[in-house]
Design an enzyme around this catalytic site. Structure first.
Site, PDB file in Angstrom:
ATOM      1  N   HIS A 120       0.856  -1.197   0.000  1.00 60.36           N
ATOM      2  CA  HIS A 120       0.000   0.000   0.000  1.00 60.36           C
ATOM      3  C   HIS A 120       0.891   1.246   0.000  1.00 60.36           C
ATOM      4  CE1 HIS A 120      -2.035   3.202   2.535  1.00 60.36           C
ATOM      5  NE2 HIS A 120      -2.857   3.086   1.514  1.00 60.36           N
ATOM      6  N   HIS A 147       1.630  11.326  -1.531  1.00 62.78           N
ATOM      7  CA  HIS A 147       0.337  11.130  -0.877  1.00 62.78           C
ATOM      8  C   HIS A 147      -0.385  12.474  -0.849  1.00 62.78           C
ATOM      9  CE1 HIS A 147      -2.078   9.303   2.694  1.00 62.78           C
ATOM     10  NE2 HIS A 147      -2.664   9.118   1.534  1.00 62.78           N
TER      11      HIS A 147
END
Length: 1265
Positions: free
Chosen positions: A327, A372
């Site tokens: 992830h 992110h």
């Protein structure tokens, strides 16, 4: 490891020449991204220790790396170390980088040789040496490790070690010396000359020490049930294990099929024989050598057949496999502030990961970046990541890699992505189905060395399947803000996030990173913090006494010294030092040069500070007419704490508690002299509670706990300002009268920092549960009349935690009787941790959150003129009178506007749902060029909750919470869907600390891609590593065939469960456990079965005090038998903890294995660190026995289970009668009678089970002998 040289084709003499060149050393240029200018250093291999070292001068090594820790040798300028020195021209073929380490983020040594020939030699030589190191036998590794210990105290690589040096080393390797006499006796026993051991004697000392500490383990081989009977074990050479005995042991006890070949047995024995005269056709092992073999990795519990790829298993459809998945692969740390790096992709791919994630956003120059979104994580170039994937995708595994694309780019930049995929990957990129008419996914073999794109795909009419529910929470305000601390009167920086009309904030960022910020100390004051500086010593004789006492204790090394202020001359100092058995003194004079004060010992050499002068003479000899000497060991100042603001000479425990309770901040502390004793106490605040810990004196040392030694209290405080003292708490706020006064002035603001507003005490949730209740982890049968008998799962109440490993408690009708503490766990602690987890479940900062503000209770206003030297300020003004305002600031006006608008929308009750929908509608365009690259992994969202009629070309992605909900409601439906279609599960957004969820139930229901944070060293990543250790670490593990049968239920009701196997484990001992901090480890081992909820079970050993080098649990440790329902889907996990001074467990090491890959017998368990990297020589020794449960025995085990459940119910009912006087006692006698009958029956059943195991083992041993 990748190099451009094929070393396998080199002849042995060529390999020897290359290794010899590396040993002699090469002058090379060292590059580092931390330094703008490269440096010239001599780089060489130390063959005895298997290390690469670099140095500026021949007598001082600057750094080194272990060859065993090398993960990659990368040719060319392919690391960021070369980027800062682009102006330095170095040929590409002369450069290379060594990547090494045992963490997720690897260290680098980037080098440029002066010639291509030198570079090729190093590339080839390091590969040869790495292969040799990885294949080295355990005795060879031990010898190398012993050399490291000697060289660690003297870099001249001499061949001996002194008594004083050995006394220094032993605590560092986790062994507590009981007394000085202990070592001296050992020296005499070995035949040492003048308190000095040669290397051979040091090796003998090590062997004797390990054997004497652990020889009682060998009593296991003196029992009648042993396949051979061992003789005397009083001394290392008292008896022996002969060739045929050893073969019988390997075949019958260890069940090693290869041992049928006597030549292989002979070869194995020869590796462990420490005497070439015994390497004959009939070799034998002395008992200490046999014990070393038992602990060695050659005797590992891991079944090495799973190191190979089973090609027969690689021909099923892709949906039949568990696939190693990552992830947010680009991150190296948390989800908010950590660094993104292409190296993270390389690390994951080389760890065998086969599904990686790319979070793509619009970047400059029309090229995407990866990071992110909406966080402070750094950005990296999309193109760099694609190239890294291409270079490393198939180094570890040749089976397909899936790129999971999280798309946030415009159509134009998506076109660049498509172009880059095609140009860089070329034929590796899968662009069409392997079979046009297939009705299922292709197999890993069919997709070998193919890269698969997982990305949204345009439908026939150009529409995109996107579920807005998946995106509704993604666009939220978060980032860094300054908060005004009205107590400390300063701005502090915090990470903040808004969700559900609440603003959450983290700890002060500066405080979490403060150890990285160097303090700006004037050069003239640098010596104040040095332990050799003693300020004013009352008399010259006092200084002499300090030196004499120190040298008497440490061995009296010439050059041992201290510095003190001169008694006679202002601004001057005195250097006192030890030479030839006596103390001498030199005056350090001062003079003015050009208006600056200078210091000197000799007229021709002056220094700008006392610190600089001392440092010079620690590296260079001080030359006088009578002698020549270099300063060596500093004599510490025994009482530097007396001038520190945190020290109190006369303060009672109650007064200390009162002071700490008035400062509501974790990390507040003071140290006080204890009344009536030569000891101290540190009082501190942690988790909202005030705690104390005693500090004892041991000679000149201060000892925290039992084995954390410090030269001074100042050193102790300095250490725990940088390292955790209790849980994650570091010392931060010295309690001074000024600090107390500031807090008294501003009491109202304390509520902001009161964690109790966020976390609730467990007693408030369940007040009927006593605070001192423990839960039994395993059955225990009393051996004395004052002990409790209980079954697994029993609740023991009113527990009194007595010292010595035996506690008292109430169970059933037995009141305040003894039981072993390692058979239970404290459920109040477990409940509190579970409660914390529940409360932060929906918080956007997860476990990083340290406070929450309800925005509905505030009005937001701007401060037009700024405030407290910040220009861009907004204030949350409370609607309720009496509450304090909260002030925030930003660095830029744009950030101020964004935060102000976000908060105002909440406080004004503006519904932003419509705006969010418009945002995502605008950003859902997909480039045709990228859509065309999607063949098999097309995400679907609108219908993903419908698990019927799966399309094998689609993939369904679920956040962990959604997946958990599906598993609870329809596990069989999810399992059947996964037989044909693919699912990917990923962590919830609240896991901002990059923690992981439990993957097991998802694996149980057939989910193929259970994406975890590879950068996090936690239990679930360790289980993931264990699962994918199977099948040659290819990243693909075929799910058991039973999961594809029609009747298989991943969550069967209890009536349908059957025990298929029992696993008996006994922990005997450990060697070379890692050391945390300053204390010597007090280890204990937790043995756990991890699997489906009905298989989960664990057991704890007792604690061994102050021995992490060679602790033992035999012969007192009992065997533990686990009942296992599904051995194909269960793990055996060993975790070694140390019990710290607060009786808290701290992780040391683990070893986790699929049960199918576990070998029986007396087995070594090689231990790994949190990142599942090997720890040199660290291992457990266990006995392990697996036995299938026959149909005739299932009824017996079923009866045991039913009785255990009934006993839990009865015990709880009895507890209610005994603690609630208002309950009628009419039924109590009947309950007591049933409880007693059941307890006897349960013990009877359990004894029958154990008897069957013993009978089988004894009959087997008689047959073998």
């Amino acid at each position: 490891m990748s190099t451009t040289v094929n070393v396998d084709s080199l002849a042995e003499y060529e390999k020897s020449q290359i290794k010899r060149a590396l040993e002699l050393g090469t002058v090379m240029t060292v590059f580092s991204f931390r330094k703008s200018t490269p440096e010239r250093r001599t780089v060489q291999v130390i063959m005895e220790t298997r290390q690469v070292a670099w140095s500026k001068t021949a007598d001082k090594i600057e750094g080194f790396l272990d060859i065993m820790e090398i993960k990659e040798i990368r040719p060319g300028k392919n690391s960021k170390d070369f980027e800062r020195a682009k102006a330095v021209r170095q040929k590409e073929d002369c450069c290379f980088t060594i990547l090494y380490g045992t963490q997720f983020v690897l260290s680098t040594l980037s080098l440029a040789a002066d010639s291509k020939e030198d570079a090729v030699n190093w590339l080839s030589g390091l590969k040869i040496l790495h292969q040799e190191a990885m294949n080295a036998s355990t005795p060879t590794i031990i010898e190398s490790w012993l050399r490291k210990q000697i060289y660690s105290v003297d870099q001249t690589r001499r061949n001996s070690i002194s008594l004083r040096e050995l006394k220094t080393i032993l605590p560092l390797i986790n062994f507590k010396v009981s007394s000085a006499k202990f070592l001296k006796d050992k020296f005499v026993e070995i035949g040492a000359h003048k308190d000095e051991l040669s290397f051979e004697q040091f090796h003998l000392f090590y062997k004797k020490l390990m054997f004497e500490q652990q020889k009682s383990i060998l009593d296991e081989f003196k029992k009648d049930s042993s396949v051979f009977i061992l003789g005397n074990t009083d001394r290392p050479d008292a008896s022996a294990v002969y060739l045929h005995d050893f073969q019988r042991f390997l075949i019958h006890e260890q069940q090693e099929h290869w041992a049928q070949d006597l030549n292989k047995v002979r070869e194995r024995m020869t590796k462990f024989i420490d005497d070439t005269m015994r390497e004959t056709a009939e070799p034998f092992l002395f008992v200490d050598e046999f014990l070393t073999y038992l602990f060695s990795r050659e005797n590992s519990i891991w079944d090495e057949k799973y190191d190979a790829v089973d090609m027969q298993d690689m021909n099923n459809p892709l949906s039949h496999y568990w696939i190693s998945s990552s992830h947010n692969t680009y991150l190296t740390g948390d989800q908010l502030r950590s660094e993104s790096s292409p190296e993270a992709y390389i690390r994951c791919l080389r760890m065998g990961c086969r599904c990686i994630e790319l979070d793509c956003w619009d970047g400059p120059d029309g090229k995407p970046v990866i990071y992110h979104g909406w966080t402070r994580t750094t950005k990296i170039k999309f193109d760099d990541v694609v190239q890294a994937i291409k270079d490393h995708a198939f180094v570890t595994s040749s089976f397909p890699v899936i790129l999971s694309i999280e798309e946030h780019c415009s159509v134009e930049q998506q076109r660049h992505m498509a172009k880059a995929f095609k140009e860089v990957f070329g034929d590796l990129l899968l662009t069409k189905p392997t079979e046009a008419s297939a009705d299922q996914l292709p197999s890993p073999s069919q997709l070998r060395e193919k890269i698969i794109i997982k990305h949204k795909k345009l439908g026939p009419r150009g529409d995109v399947d996107v579920n807005m529910e998946d995106k509704k929470d993604e666009h939220k305000q978060q980032g860094e803000l300054y908060m005004w601390d009205s107590i400390d009167q300063k701005w502090t920086r915090h990470y903040c996030a808004i969700a559900d009309a609440k603003l959450s904030f983290s700890d002060d960022i500066e405080q979490t990173m403060e150890e990285e910020v160097p303090q700006d100390i004037p050069p003239t004051e640098l010596h104040f913090g040095e332990k050799w500086f003693h300020k004013k010593v009352e008399k010259r004789t006092s200084a002499e006494k300090l030196l004499q006492e120190y040298c008497m204790e440490t061995g009296g090394k010439d050059g041992t010294f201290l510095v003190r202020e001169s008694e006679t001359f202002p601004n001057d100092y005195t250097l006192s030092f030890w030479r030839s058995g006596r103390v001498q003194h030199c005056r350090i004079r001062s003079t003015m040069e050009g208006g600056t004060l200078k210091y000197y010992l000799t007229d021709n050499l002056t220094f700008s500070s006392i610190y600089a002068l001392i440092q010079h003479y620690r590296e260079t000899h001080l030359r006088c007419a009578e002698f020549e000497l270099r300063l060596t060991d500093p004599v510490p100042n025994p009482n530097p704490h007396e001038s520190k603001p945190w020290y109190y000479d006369s303060l009672s425990r109650g007064e200390a508690e009162d002071m700490l309770m008035r400062i509501p901040r974790d990390g507040a502390f003071l140290i006080r002299k204890r009344e009536g004793s030569d000891s101290y106490a540190i009082t501190f605040r942690a988790r909202g509670k005030v705690k104390h810990c005693r500090i004892n004196r041991d000679g000149r040392h201060f000892v925290l706990g039992t084995s954390a030694y410090f030269e001074s209290l100042v050193e102790l405080v300095s250490y725990y300002e940088k390292h955790s003292l209790y849980r994650k708490m570091r010392l931060r706020y010295p309690v001074t009268p000024e600090l107390l006064e500031r807090y008294n002035m501003e009491r109202d603001i304390n509520s902001l920092y009161d964690v109790s507003r966020m976390y609730v005490d467990p007693s408030e949730i369940n007040p009927s549960m006593p605070q001192r209740t423990v839960k039994a982890l395993y059955d225990y049968k009393a051996k004395r009349s004052d002990e409790l008998s209980f079954c697994r799962g029993a609740l023991i109440h009113n527990v009194s935690k007595e010292p010595g490993g035996w506690w008292k408690g109430d169970y059933g009708t037995r009141i305040q009787q003894y039981f072993p503490s390692n058979y239970v766990e404290d459920i109040s602690t477990a409940d509190f941790e579970e409660l914390e987890k529940q409360i932060i479940e929906d918080n956007p900062l997860g476990s990083l959150c340290r406070g929450i503000l309800d925005l509905n209770t505030y009005n937001v206003v701007k401060a037009p003129q700024g405030k407290n030297q910040k220009s861009f300020v907004f204030i949350l003004e409370p609607k309720q009178q009496g509450d304090p305002p909260v002030e925030f600031a930003t660095d830029r006006v744009e950030e101020l506007f964004e935060w102000f608008q976000s908060i105002r929308e909440i406080t004004w009750k503006i519904d932003t749902k419509e705006n969010n929908m418009k945002y995502w509608e605008k950003n859902q365009s997909i480039a045709i060029e990228l859509s065309d690259l999607v063949v098999y992994c097309k995400p679907t969202s609108k219908t993903k909750d419908n698990l019927e009629n799966p399309d094998f070309r689609e993939i369904r992605s679920f956040v962990e919470t959604k997946a958990d909900s599906i598993i609870r409601q329809k596990p069989v439906d999810l399992l059947k869907y996964n037989q044909k279609g693919l699912t990917r599960v990923y962590p919830k957004g609240q896991r901002v600390d990059s923690s992981n969820y439990d993957p097991f139930r998802l694996w149980l229901c057939g989910s193929q891609m259970v994406a975890l944070n590879f950068q996090t060293a936690d239990k679930y990543m360790q289980m993931n590593h264990a699962l994918f250790s199977l099948n040659g670490r290819t990243g693909y593990v075929l799910q058991p065939e039973s999961m594809r049968t029609e009747k298989y239920d991943p969550m069967p009701p209890e009536s349908q469960r059957k025990i298929l196997m029992t696993l008996t484990v006994k922990v005997l001992g450990a060697r070379h456990l890692p050391k945390l901090g300053r204390s010597i480890a007090c280890p204990f081992v937790e043995v756990e079965i991890c699997g489906a909820e009905y298989d989960n079970n664990k057991f704890k050993t007792t604690v061994v005090n102050d021995n992490g080098l060679s602790p033992i649990w035999a012969p007192t440790q009992e065997k533990v038998t686990f009942e296992i329902y599904d051995p194909n889907l269960a793990f055996l996990r060993f975790v070694v903890y140390e019990e710290d001074m607060f009786s808290d467990p701290n992780f040391l090491a683990h070893a986790t294995y699929p049960i199918k890959a576990v070998k029986s017998g007396f087995r070594s368990v090689p231990l790994k660190n949190g990142y599942s990297e090997d720890i040199e020589l660290a291992s457990l020794l266990v006995f392990c026995e697996m036995r299938p449960v026959l149909e005739s025995e299932e009824e017996l085990y079923s009866s045991c289970r039913q009785l255990r459940r009934r006993q839990e119910e009865l015990n709880n009912q009895l507890f209610l009668y005994d603690t609630h006087q208002n309950l009628r006692n009419a039924n109590r006698d009947a309950l007591v009678k049933e409880f007693s009958v059941n307890e006897n029956q349960l013990q009877l059943y359990q004894e029958k089970c154990n008897k069957r195991l013993r009978e089988k083992r004894v009959s087997n041993s008689k047959f073998y002998s």
